[in-house]
Design an enzyme around this catalytic site. Structure first.
Site, PDB file in Angstrom:
ATOM      1  N   GLU A  79      12.691   3.375 -16.742  1.00  0.00           N
ATOM      2  CA  GLU A  79      13.817   3.429 -17.668  1.00  0.00           C
ATOM      3  C   GLU A  79      13.441   3.975 -19.045  1.00  0.00           C
ATOM      4  O   GLU A  79      14.325   4.295 -19.854  1.00  0.00           O
ATOM      5  CB  GLU A  79      14.441   2.038 -17.809  1.00  0.00           C
ATOM      6  N   GLU A 110      -1.387  -7.285  -2.017  1.00  0.00           N
ATOM      7  CA  GLU A 110      -1.720  -7.968  -3.266  1.00  0.00           C
ATOM      8  C   GLU A 110      -3.084  -8.651  -3.221  1.00  0.00           C
ATOM      9  O   GLU A 110      -3.587  -9.106  -4.251  1.00  0.00           O
ATOM     10  CB  GLU A 110      -0.653  -9.004  -3.618  1.00  0.00           C
TER      11      GLU A 110
END
Length: 270
Positions: A79, A110
């Site tokens: 963004e 992860e």
């Protein structure tokens, strides 16, 4: 380490609640998140200042995370170019398991302590940059390994975690610890923890970009004009700033591609 994000929910028999009860209780818990963030403001301030200093020297900001935390980093990074008109690689979100993990979980991604540094190295990361690890639990091996390697290479590190005294925070030069507490749905850290992390990421990049001069007054003067809504907003901003009519403002934007450039062009040529 006090792992409150995994504690039993304060609510029981969720499956027997009415829709109204579920919504009311989730909303009540969500109201506590902003309080958790407010308590961490001194930590957030230190991290924001550190990021600003590195970026003013030509550095970049990297987010690393897994699952929801990784996705939040990718969203915030993606963004920044449309909002502030910065290059797409100035703020980079990296998620364990690669971009495919944004939509579909990658099993055990992860848990790899080596992969984060490999992912960062693909961007030719240097000691001008900042790496911020995002991990609700504060125990994610991918994030711990990435921060540890960054420290070894003299790169500034920060983190946003939702437990106190975590291994991730221990590796960060500038830790931000939000103690968001037990989730409404036990262990579902996409809820309060994720909301808290999103709030902090909003604060970090908005503050940094203001400090870098990407905002004038309270306006996004460098935003990308990528749709009609934004073109309309930009036109009104130009009209208000230099006192021209709508047609003139629209023409200035068409020639210059941003509010800042349109205003500067007008002032230089009037």
């Amino acid at each position: 380490m006090q792992n409150t994000t995994e504690k039993e929910s304060n609510y029981n028999n969720l499956d027997k609640m009415s829709v109204a009860e579920i919504l009311k209780d989730i909303n009540y818990e969500d109201k506590t998140v902003a309080i958790s963030v407010s308590k961490a403001l001194p930590q957030i301030e230190k991290l924001a200042i550190a990021i600003t200093e590195r970026m003013k020297a030509g550095g970049r900001l990297f987010y690393i995370g897994a699952g929801t935390s990784g996705r939040l980093g990718v969203v915030d990074a993606s963004e920044c170019p449309p909002t502030f008109g910065v290059p797409f690689d100035m703020v980079v979100g990296i998620i364990a398991g690669g971009d495919g993990a944004i939509r579909k979980a990658v099993e055990f991604a992860e848990d790899d302590t080596e992969q984060a540094w490999k992912d960062l190295s693909a961007y030719n990361i240097t000691d001008k940059d900042v790496v911020v690890g995002i991990a609700a639990s504060g125990t994610t091996p991918y994030v711990i390994g990435g921060l540890k390697a960054a420290n070894q290479n003299k790169i500034t590190t920060g983190c946003v975690v939702c437990n106190s005294g975590s291994p991730v925070a221990a590796e960060a030069n500038y830790p931000v610890e939000l103690v968001t507490g037990p989730e409404f749905l036990t262990g579902s850290t996409r809820m309060k923890a994720g909301t808290g992390q999103k709030l902090v990421l909003n604060m970090l990049t908005t503050t940094v970009m203001i400090q870098l001069g990407k905002v004038k007054g309270n306006k996004m003067v460098d935003m990308q004009l990528s749709n009609y809504k934004l073109v309309d907003r930009a036109t009104k901003m130009v009209m208000a700033e230099i006192g021209v009519d709508e047609a003139t403002a629209a023409e200035l934007l068409k020639k210059n591609d941003s509010v800042r450039k349109a205003v500067d062009y007008y002032n230089q040529n009037k």
